[in-house]
Design a protein around this motif. Sequence first.
Motif, PDB file in Angstrom:
ATOM      1  N   PRO A  90       0.811  -1.229   0.000  1.00 66.26           N
ATOM      2  CA  PRO A  90       0.000   0.000   0.000  1.00 66.26           C
ATOM      3  C   PRO A  90       0.839   1.272   0.000  1.00 66.26           C
ATOM      4  CG  PRO A  90      -0.878  -1.597   1.560  1.00 66.26           C
ATOM      5  CD  PRO A  90       0.450  -2.117   1.126  1.00 66.26           C
ATOM      6  N   LEU A  91       1.985   1.223   0.632  1.00 64.13           N
ATOM      7  CA  LEU A  91       2.849   2.401   0.655  1.00 64.13           C
ATOM      8  C   LEU A  91       3.434   2.668  -0.724  1.00 64.13           C
ATOM      9  CD1 LEU A  91       4.596   1.725   4.062  1.00 64.13           C
ATOM     10  CD2 LEU A  91       3.216   3.735   3.518  1.00 64.13           C
ATOM     11  N   PHE A  92       3.920   1.627  -1.377  1.00 66.12           N
ATOM     12  CA  PHE A  92       4.437   1.805  -2.740  1.00 66.12           C
ATOM     13  C   PHE A  92       3.342   2.362  -3.637  1.00 66.12           C
ATOM     14  CE2 PHE A  92       7.857  -0.908  -1.266  1.00 66.12           C
ATOM     15  CZ  PHE A  92       8.944  -0.489  -2.009  1.00 66.12           C
ATOM     16  N   SER A  93       2.145   1.824  -3.482  1.00 68.56           N
ATOM     17  CA  SER A  93       1.017   2.276  -4.289  1.00 68.56           C
ATOM     18  C   SER A  93       0.711   3.751  -4.030  1.00 68.56           C
ATOM     19  CB  SER A  93      -0.211   1.422  -3.991  1.00 68.56           C
ATOM     20  OG  SER A  93      -1.334   1.863  -4.733  1.00 68.56           O
ATOM     21  N   SER A  94       0.826   4.179  -2.780  1.00 68.85           N
ATOM     22  CA  SER A  94       0.518   5.570  -2.448  1.00 68.85           C
ATOM     23  C   SER A  94       1.490   6.539  -3.100  1.00 68.85           C
ATOM     24  CB  SER A  94       0.526   5.755  -0.925  1.00 68.85           C
ATOM     25  OG  SER A  94       1.840   5.686  -0.395  1.00 68.85           O
ATOM     26  N   PHE A  95       2.670   6.034  -3.459  1.00 69.74           N
ATOM     27  CA  PHE A  95       3.655   6.868  -4.138  1.00 69.74           C
ATOM     28  C   PHE A  95       3.714   6.575  -5.642  1.00 69.74           C
ATOM     29  CE2 PHE A  95       5.498   6.530   0.255  1.00 69.74           C
ATOM     30  CZ  PHE A  95       5.210   7.839   0.625  1.00 69.74           C
ATOM     31  N   ASP A  96       2.700   5.854  -6.142  1.00 66.09           N
ATOM     32  CA  ASP A  96       2.630   5.486  -7.564  1.00 66.09           C
ATOM     33  C   ASP A  96       3.898   4.782  -8.018  1.00 66.09           C
ATOM     34  OD1 ASP A  96       0.081   6.635  -7.894  1.00 66.09           O
ATOM     35  OD2 ASP A  96       0.964   8.613  -8.179  1.00 66.09           O
ATOM     36  N   ALA A  97       4.429   3.919  -7.147  1.00 72.82           N
ATOM     37  CA  ALA A  97       5.665   3.202  -7.447  1.00 72.82           C
ATOM     38  C   ALA A  97       5.381   1.711  -7.609  1.00 72.82           C
ATOM     39  CB  ALA A  97       6.683   3.415  -6.324  1.00 72.82           C
ATOM     40  N   VAL A  98       6.215   1.060  -8.397  1.00 71.39           N
ATOM     41  CA  VAL A  98       6.083  -0.373  -8.643  1.00 71.39           C
ATOM     42  C   VAL A  98       6.712  -1.145  -7.488  1.00 71.39           C
ATOM     43  CG1 VAL A  98       6.677  -2.276 -10.171  1.00 71.39           C
ATOM     44  CG2 VAL A  98       6.106  -0.032 -11.127  1.00 71.39           C
ATOM     45  N   ALA A 306      14.234   0.680  -1.491  1.00 69.72           N
ATOM     46  CA  ALA A 306      13.286   0.884  -2.584  1.00 69.72           C
ATOM     47  C   ALA A 306      12.120   1.768  -2.140  1.00 69.72           C
ATOM     48  CB  ALA A 306      12.769  -0.460  -3.087  1.00 69.72           C
ATOM     49  N   LEU A 307      11.636   1.564  -0.908  1.00 69.21           N
ATOM     50  CA  LEU A 307      10.538   2.375  -0.398  1.00 69.21           C
ATOM     51  C   LEU A 307      10.985   3.823  -0.230  1.00 69.21           C
ATOM     52  CD1 LEU A 307       7.707   2.752   0.692  1.00 69.21           C
ATOM     53  CD2 LEU A 307       8.494   1.885   2.909  1.00 69.21           C
ATOM     54  N   HIS A 308      12.167   4.022   0.306  1.00 73.40           N
ATOM     55  CA  HIS A 308      12.680   5.379   0.472  1.00 73.40           C
ATOM     56  C   HIS A 308      12.800   6.079  -0.879  1.00 73.40           C
ATOM     57  CE1 HIS A 308      15.035   8.830   1.460  1.00 73.40           C
ATOM     58  NE2 HIS A 308      16.160   8.341   0.965  1.00 73.40           N
ATOM     59  N   ALA A 309      13.320   5.369  -1.880  1.00 74.72           N
ATOM     60  CA  ALA A 309      13.469   5.972  -3.210  1.00 74.72           C
ATOM     61  C   ALA A 309      12.112   6.359  -3.795  1.00 74.72           C
ATOM     62  CB  ALA A 309      14.200   5.004  -4.136  1.00 74.72           C
ATOM     63  N   ALA A 310      11.122   5.494  -3.609  1.00 77.23           N
ATOM     64  CA  ALA A 310       9.785   5.780  -4.130  1.00 77.23           C
ATOM     65  C   ALA A 310       9.183   7.000  -3.440  1.00 77.23           C
ATOM     66  CB  ALA A 310       8.885   4.567  -3.942  1.00 77.23           C
ATOM     67  N   ALA A 311       9.354   7.069  -2.120  1.00 78.85           N
ATOM     68  CA  ALA A 311       8.802   8.190  -1.363  1.00 78.85           C
ATOM     69  C   ALA A 311       9.523   9.494  -1.697  1.00 78.85           C
ATOM     70  CB  ALA A 311       8.899   7.897   0.134  1.00 78.85           C
ATOM     71  N   ARG A 312      10.840   9.417  -1.770  1.00 79.87           N
ATOM     72  CA  ARG A 312      11.634  10.627  -2.049  1.00 79.87           C
ATOM     73  C   ARG A 312      11.288  11.210  -3.417  1.00 79.87           C
ATOM     74  NH1 ARG A 312      17.902   9.689  -1.908  1.00 79.87           N
ATOM     75  NH2 ARG A 312      17.295   8.419  -3.709  1.00 79.87           N
ATOM     76  N   ALA A 313      11.012  10.332  -4.393  1.00 81.63           N
ATOM     77  CA  ALA A 313      10.637  10.800  -5.730  1.00 81.63           C
ATOM     78  C   ALA A 313       9.359  11.628  -5.693  1.00 81.63           C
ATOM     79  CB  ALA A 313      10.476   9.611  -6.677  1.00 81.63           C
ATOM     80  N   ARG A 314       8.555  11.421  -4.633  1.00 79.60           N
ATOM     81  CA  ARG A 314       7.311  12.186  -4.473  1.00 79.60           C
ATOM     82  C   ARG A 314       7.449  13.282  -3.413  1.00 79.60           C
ATOM     83  NH1 ARG A 314       3.298  11.744  -8.355  1.00 79.60           N
ATOM     84  NH2 ARG A 314       3.561   9.720  -9.366  1.00 79.60           N
ATOM     85  N   GLY A 315       8.695  13.568  -3.017  1.00 78.01           N
ATOM     86  CA  GLY A 315       8.922  14.641  -2.067  1.00 78.01           C
ATOM     87  C   GLY A 315       8.725  14.276  -0.618  1.00 78.01           C
ATOM     88  N   GLU A 316       8.592  12.977  -0.310  1.00 78.94           N
ATOM     89  CA  GLU A 316       8.416  12.500   1.062  1.00 78.94           C
ATOM     90  C   GLU A 316       9.738  11.902   1.544  1.00 78.94           C
ATOM     91  OE1 GLU A 316       7.853  11.614   4.494  1.00 78.94           O
ATOM     92  OE2 GLU A 316       5.881  12.194   3.666  1.00 78.94           O
ATOM     93  N   HIS A 317      10.275  12.451   2.646  1.00 79.88           N
ATOM     94  CA  HIS A 317      11.570  11.993   3.152  1.00 79.88           C
ATOM     95  C   HIS A 317      11.448  11.220   4.464  1.00 79.88           C
ATOM     96  CE1 HIS A 317      13.839  14.333   0.167  1.00 79.88           C
ATOM     97  NE2 HIS A 317      12.885  15.240   0.313  1.00 79.88           N
ATOM     98  N   GLY A 318      10.238  10.829   4.830  1.00 81.74           N
ATOM     99  CA  GLY A 318      10.028  10.152   6.094  1.00 81.74           C
ATOM    100  C   GLY A 318      10.315   8.665   6.088  1.00 81.74           C
TER     101      GLY A 318
END
Length: 362
Positions: A90-98, A306-318
């Motif tokens: 669900p987290l990957f999905s929330s960042f539109d990441a595979v 991978a989760l960090h990279a997906a989040a960071r690409a969307r401006g989320e650094h948490g």
Amino acid sequence: MDLTKHLKLAVPLIQAPMAGVATPALAAAVSNAGGIGSIGVGATDAVGAHEMIVELRGRTDRAFNVNLFVHGNAKADPVREAAWLEGLAPLFSSFDAVLPAKLQTIYQSFDDDPDMLAMLLETAPPVISFHFGLPSADIIAALRARDIFLMATATSVEEAKAIEAAGLDAVVAQGIEAGGHRGMFDPAATDDALPMAVLTRLLVRHAGLPIISAGGIMDGAGIAAVLDLGASAAQLGTAFVACPESAADEAYRTALKGTGGYHTVMTSLISGRPARALANRFTALAGQLDGRLPPDYPIAYDAGKALHAAARARGEHGFAAQWAGQGAPLAREMPAAQLVDVLRVELERCRAGRRPLLPAAP
């Protein structure tokens, strides 16, 4: 052994390796200022480590430390890994990441890396330290034959005795306050979570090697305290994260100054091994994972990165691995050489019997 004289230290200080944060520029600045600078190469291969050592040697002619991970082989468990990815989906999905299809063992243990050993025997860094365990007796003998000063992390008396029996030169006593990964030899064993001061006193009594205290030490008063406990030197990591020479990004630096610094968390969620980090969205995930256990280290770290990279690409650094010890609120922003000088002055003030200065608030 007088560690300060043996390593030619102007201040009994070792900057913690902090893989991914400690750069050759940071390590060189600390060494040039009279401490021991360190780089961590557990997250790179022999070629990358060689480049770091060459750069470091180009910046300083003084002693420095190269830190290696000696973790046990990760046990692949496809069912557990699939369940972990399912929980993160669900987290990957929330960042539109595979979502990753499969997790990999991204870091090789030094004990199974002949290329790294060959490179170290060729370059012969002045100091080498081990984290998560000890390499084989043959590897230790080969490094000792190159006149390299060897030390390893211990979180217990038993681990310290194993380090002494292996013929190393010093023990890093890692208290529960320390940032980053716990150096436990066996992450599945019971952790007594000994604080730095208690562990230092126990190792001074039971270990026959110089002790380097680590965990929550942020200023000269802290260094003075561990010397009074019988340690030969102090190791500081979080204190150097805010230095401009570190590789910490702006989000990490901002988080270090925020409320998360007052609430660091020990978690296995990020990498698969217990590690202390600034409280953020990643450290708070346990309640969303329905009791799932992360895969073994470093397989779980593949998912974490991978989760960090997906989040960071969307401006989320948490979802970054923002490692920090419990002394994080005492961090100060200044060049590393200046920080070492400040630490020296603070230490000398304490050793002279004067009240320690309070570090300025960040």
